[in-house]
Motif scaffolding. Sequence first.
Motif, PDB file in Angstrom:
ATOM      1  N   ARG A   4      48.714  29.797  31.349  1.00  0.00           N
ATOM      2  CA  ARG A   4      48.394  31.218  31.308  1.00  0.00           C
ATOM      3  C   ARG A   4      47.831  31.653  32.645  1.00  0.00           C
ATOM      4  NH1 ARG A   4      46.013  29.748  25.576  1.00  0.00           N
ATOM      5  NH2 ARG A   4      45.844  27.877  26.854  1.00  0.00           N
ATOM      6  N   CYS A   5      48.311  32.789  33.108  1.00  0.00           N
ATOM      7  CA  CYS A   5      47.921  33.320  34.417  1.00  0.00           C
ATOM      8  C   CYS A   5      47.471  34.768  34.258  1.00  0.00           C
ATOM      9  CB  CYS A   5      49.095  33.241  35.395  1.00  0.00           C
ATOM     10  SG  CYS A   5      48.842  34.102  36.962  1.00  0.00           S
ATOM     11  N   ALA A   6      46.352  35.099  34.886  1.00  0.00           N
ATOM     12  CA  ALA A   6      45.876  36.484  34.903  1.00  0.00           C
ATOM     13  C   ALA A   6      45.845  36.985  36.342  1.00  0.00           C
ATOM     14  CB  ALA A   6      44.482  36.584  34.285  1.00  0.00           C
ATOM     15  N   VAL A   7      46.414  38.145  36.545  1.00  0.00           N
ATOM     16  CA  VAL A   7      46.379  38.823  37.843  1.00  0.00           C
ATOM     17  C   VAL A   7      45.299  39.892  37.752  1.00  0.00           C
ATOM     18  CG1 VAL A   7      47.678  40.147  39.545  1.00  0.00           C
ATOM     19  CG2 VAL A   7      48.839  38.404  38.155  1.00  0.00           C
ATOM     20  N   LEU A   8      44.267  39.766  38.581  1.00  0.00           N
ATOM     21  CA  LEU A   8      43.104  40.651  38.481  1.00  0.00           C
ATOM     22  C   LEU A   8      43.230  41.875  39.392  1.00  0.00           C
ATOM     23  CD1 LEU A   8      40.132  38.101  38.433  1.00  0.00           C
ATOM     24  CD2 LEU A   8      41.611  38.859  36.562  1.00  0.00           C
ATOM     25  N   ASP A   9      42.622  42.942  38.952  1.00  0.00           N
ATOM     26  CA  ASP A   9      42.399  44.132  39.781  1.00  0.00           C
ATOM     27  C   ASP A   9      43.678  44.725  40.351  1.00  0.00           C
ATOM     28  OD1 ASP A   9      39.531  44.005  39.521  1.00  0.00           O
ATOM     29  OD2 ASP A   9      39.557  42.344  40.935  1.00  0.00           O
ATOM     30  N   GLN A  12      46.936  49.707  41.050  1.00  0.00           N
ATOM     31  CA  GLN A  12      48.095  50.602  41.001  1.00  0.00           C
ATOM     32  C   GLN A  12      49.141  50.177  39.969  1.00  0.00           C
ATOM     33  OE1 GLN A  12      47.086  48.992  43.793  1.00  0.00           O
ATOM     34  NE2 GLN A  12      46.581  50.474  45.379  1.00  0.00           N
ATOM     35  N   GLY A  13      48.957  49.018  39.356  1.00  0.00           N
ATOM     36  CA  GLY A  13      49.931  48.550  38.379  1.00  0.00           C
ATOM     37  C   GLY A  13      51.257  48.172  38.999  1.00  0.00           C
ATOM     38  N   VAL A  14      51.222  47.528  40.180  1.00  0.00           N
ATOM     39  CA  VAL A  14      52.459  47.205  40.891  1.00  0.00           C
ATOM     40  C   VAL A  14      52.642  45.705  41.103  1.00  0.00           C
ATOM     41  CG1 VAL A  14      52.513  49.426  42.079  1.00  0.00           C
ATOM     42  CG2 VAL A  14      51.319  47.484  43.147  1.00  0.00           C
ATOM     43  N   ALA A  15      51.715  44.889  40.644  1.00  0.00           N
ATOM     44  CA  ALA A  15      51.763  43.450  40.924  1.00  0.00           C
ATOM     45  C   ALA A  15      53.061  42.810  40.424  1.00  0.00           C
ATOM     46  CB  ALA A  15      50.560  42.749  40.303  1.00  0.00           C
ATOM     47  N   LEU A  16      53.457  43.125  39.197  1.00  0.00           N
ATOM     48  CA  LEU A  16      54.625  42.469  38.619  1.00  0.00           C
ATOM     49  C   LEU A  16      55.928  42.912  39.279  1.00  0.00           C
ATOM     50  CD1 LEU A  16      53.734  42.370  34.826  1.00  0.00           C
ATOM     51  CD2 LEU A  16      53.349  40.642  36.592  1.00  0.00           C
ATOM     52  N   ALA A  17      55.913  44.133  39.846  1.00  0.00           N
ATOM     53  CA  ALA A  17      57.115  44.629  40.524  1.00  0.00           C
ATOM     54  C   ALA A  17      57.166  44.185  41.982  1.00  0.00           C
ATOM     55  CB  ALA A  17      57.154  46.156  40.453  1.00  0.00           C
ATOM     56  N   ASP A  29      52.804  32.201  31.240  1.00  0.00           N
ATOM     57  CA  ASP A  29      52.599  33.544  30.682  1.00  0.00           C
ATOM     58  C   ASP A  29      51.707  34.319  31.653  1.00  0.00           C
ATOM     59  OD1 ASP A  29      54.083  33.534  28.323  1.00  0.00           O
ATOM     60  OD2 ASP A  29      52.474  32.542  27.195  1.00  0.00           O
ATOM     61  N   VAL A  30      52.196  35.451  32.117  1.00  0.00           N
ATOM     62  CA  VAL A  30      51.470  36.236  33.117  1.00  0.00           C
ATOM     63  C   VAL A  30      50.995  37.539  32.496  1.00  0.00           C
ATOM     64  CG1 VAL A  30      51.582  37.350  35.383  1.00  0.00           C
ATOM     65  CG2 VAL A  30      52.890  35.250  34.958  1.00  0.00           C
ATOM     66  N   ARG A  31      49.722  37.840  32.674  1.00  0.00           N
ATOM     67  CA  ARG A  31      49.202  39.131  32.243  1.00  0.00           C
ATOM     68  C   ARG A  31      48.426  39.763  33.392  1.00  0.00           C
ATOM     69  NH1 ARG A  31      46.002  35.565  28.895  1.00  0.00           N
ATOM     70  NH2 ARG A  31      43.771  35.596  29.410  1.00  0.00           N
ATOM     71  N   VAL A  32      48.376  41.076  33.363  1.00  0.00           N
ATOM     72  CA  VAL A  32      47.775  41.829  34.459  1.00  0.00           C
ATOM     73  C   VAL A  32      46.583  42.618  33.953  1.00  0.00           C
ATOM     74  CG1 VAL A  32      48.146  43.717  36.090  1.00  0.00           C
ATOM     75  CG2 VAL A  32      49.931  42.000  35.751  1.00  0.00           C
ATOM     76  N   VAL A 290      46.705  47.922  51.893  1.00  0.00           N
ATOM     77  CA  VAL A 290      47.479  48.334  50.716  1.00  0.00           C
ATOM     78  C   VAL A 290      48.748  49.061  51.143  1.00  0.00           C
ATOM     79  CG1 VAL A 290      47.427  49.614  48.552  1.00  0.00           C
ATOM     80  CG2 VAL A 290      45.340  48.511  49.393  1.00  0.00           C
ATOM     81  N   THR A 291      49.804  48.299  51.378  1.00  0.00           N
ATOM     82  CA  THR A 291      51.118  48.865  51.674  1.00  0.00           C
ATOM     83  C   THR A 291      52.181  48.103  50.893  1.00  0.00           C
ATOM     84  OG1 THR A 291      51.564  47.395  53.557  1.00  0.00           O
ATOM     85  CG2 THR A 291      50.396  49.468  54.026  1.00  0.00           C
ATOM     86  N   GLU A 292      53.347  48.680  50.799  1.00  0.00           N
ATOM     87  CA  GLU A 292      54.439  48.041  50.058  1.00  0.00           C
ATOM     88  C   GLU A 292      54.756  46.666  50.633  1.00  0.00           C
ATOM     89  OE1 GLU A 292      57.591  50.827  50.388  1.00  0.00           O
ATOM     90  OE2 GLU A 292      56.769  52.217  48.891  1.00  0.00           O
ATOM     91  N   GLY A 293      54.817  46.597  51.964  1.00  0.00           N
ATOM     92  CA  GLY A 293      55.158  45.332  52.602  1.00  0.00           C
ATOM     93  C   GLY A 293      54.131  44.254  52.356  1.00  0.00           C
ATOM     94  N   ASN A 294      52.860  44.609  52.482  1.00  0.00           N
ATOM     95  CA  ASN A 294      51.810  43.617  52.264  1.00  0.00           C
ATOM     96  C   ASN A 294      51.764  43.181  50.804  1.00  0.00           C
ATOM     97  OD1 ASN A 294      50.496  42.474  54.421  1.00  0.00           O
ATOM     98  ND2 ASN A 294      48.731  43.832  54.353  1.00  0.00           N
ATOM     99  N   TYR A 295      51.946  44.110  49.891  1.00  0.00           N
ATOM    100  CA  TYR A 295      51.918  43.732  48.475  1.00  0.00           C
ATOM    101  C   TYR A 295      53.093  42.824  48.126  1.00  0.00           C
ATOM    102  CZ  TYR A 295      47.966  46.354  46.623  1.00  0.00           C
ATOM    103  OH  TYR A 295      46.701  46.783  46.315  1.00  0.00           O
ATOM    104  N   ALA A 296      54.265  43.090  48.713  1.00  0.00           N
ATOM    105  CA  ALA A 296      55.403  42.207  48.484  1.00  0.00           C
ATOM    106  C   ALA A 296      55.097  40.818  49.036  1.00  0.00           C
ATOM    107  CB  ALA A 296      56.653  42.780  49.146  1.00  0.00           C
ATOM    108  N   ARG A 297      54.398  40.789  50.156  1.00  0.00           N
ATOM    109  CA  ARG A 297      54.016  39.505  50.765  1.00  0.00           C
ATOM    110  C   ARG A 297      52.988  38.798  49.877  1.00  0.00           C
ATOM    111  NH1 ARG A 297      52.972  41.771  54.965  1.00  0.00           N
ATOM    112  NH2 ARG A 297      54.959  41.510  56.000  1.00  0.00           N
TER     113      ARG A 297
END
Length: 319
Positions: A4-9, A12-17, A29-32, A290-297
């Motif tokens: 089980r994995c939790a992604v914290l904080d 913006q609700g974009v971690a899974l995307a 199992d991943v939850r956010v 907090v940018t699209e590129g950094n979050y993808a990274r």
Amino acid sequence: MKLRCAVLDDYQGVALASGDWGSLAGRVDVRVLREHLTDRDTLIAAVQDCEILVVMRERTPVDATLLARLPRLRLLVTSGMRNASVDVAAARARGVTVCGTASSPAPPTELTWALLLGLARHVPAETRALREGGPWQSTVGADLAGRTLGLVGLGKIGARVAAVGLAFGMHVCAWSPNLTEERAAEHGVRLARGKRELLADSDFVSLHMVLSDRTRDLLGEPELRAMRPHAYLVNTSRAGLVDGGALLRALREGWIAGAGLDVYDTEPLPADDPLRSLPNLLALPHLGYVTEGNYARYFGQAVEDIEAFLKGAPVRELA
């Protein structure tokens, strides 16, 4: 049995995307958790069944006390390869592997200039007046060309900020405890003879230092009073570099013209914090990275870190 994995904080609700989490299907199992949980008991209740945690920067401190209450935890992944709020030694002592990700210096450089330009041209005040039907042109902007930009720190981000300042036609000087004339010259900037000289000579001061015991409160009342009354201070690094009480007085009493902040001692900033109401403060909610590129990274490599851990060969472990 799946881990089980939790992604914290994930504000913006974009971690899974932002990462290929589907590659872990059937194994993890991943939850956010989008809400920042400041209460320690509430946080533990939400993640105590997890073997893996993914944390974003320093939003949630992971200290020895928290680790002791998460006996199932086996892997902690943080964005970036440095996280002062994670007790890596305590994690290692408990058999928890700590891994990181790459992080680009470009986004915080760009945000530094967003703040600096916003201050120089009074963007918030003019935007507000335009939107609310106020006076047409009520301020006079500060020039950048020919003015002096003082950089406290000339590392990866500071050097990029310097390059932009030079492109604007500014005189750029820099100082840090270990900065040499050769290093400064490599980036086309002048080495200030000391911290006080840099502050006294600069029209704009931007901080780009790592927070440590040596750099905490690097700028206190004497340093802020040494700045010019028309000067602006920008901090996109760490709040602890500046004495918060002294900065509050400097802004209220006009020791300096204003400040641009992206970092705070307490985040999220409390609703009643006096910083929220200062007219000469341009404040952002820690958006530097907090940018699209950094979050993808971040999230893409977080998945890679989990994959490598599952194979028994962790990568990008923090020292």
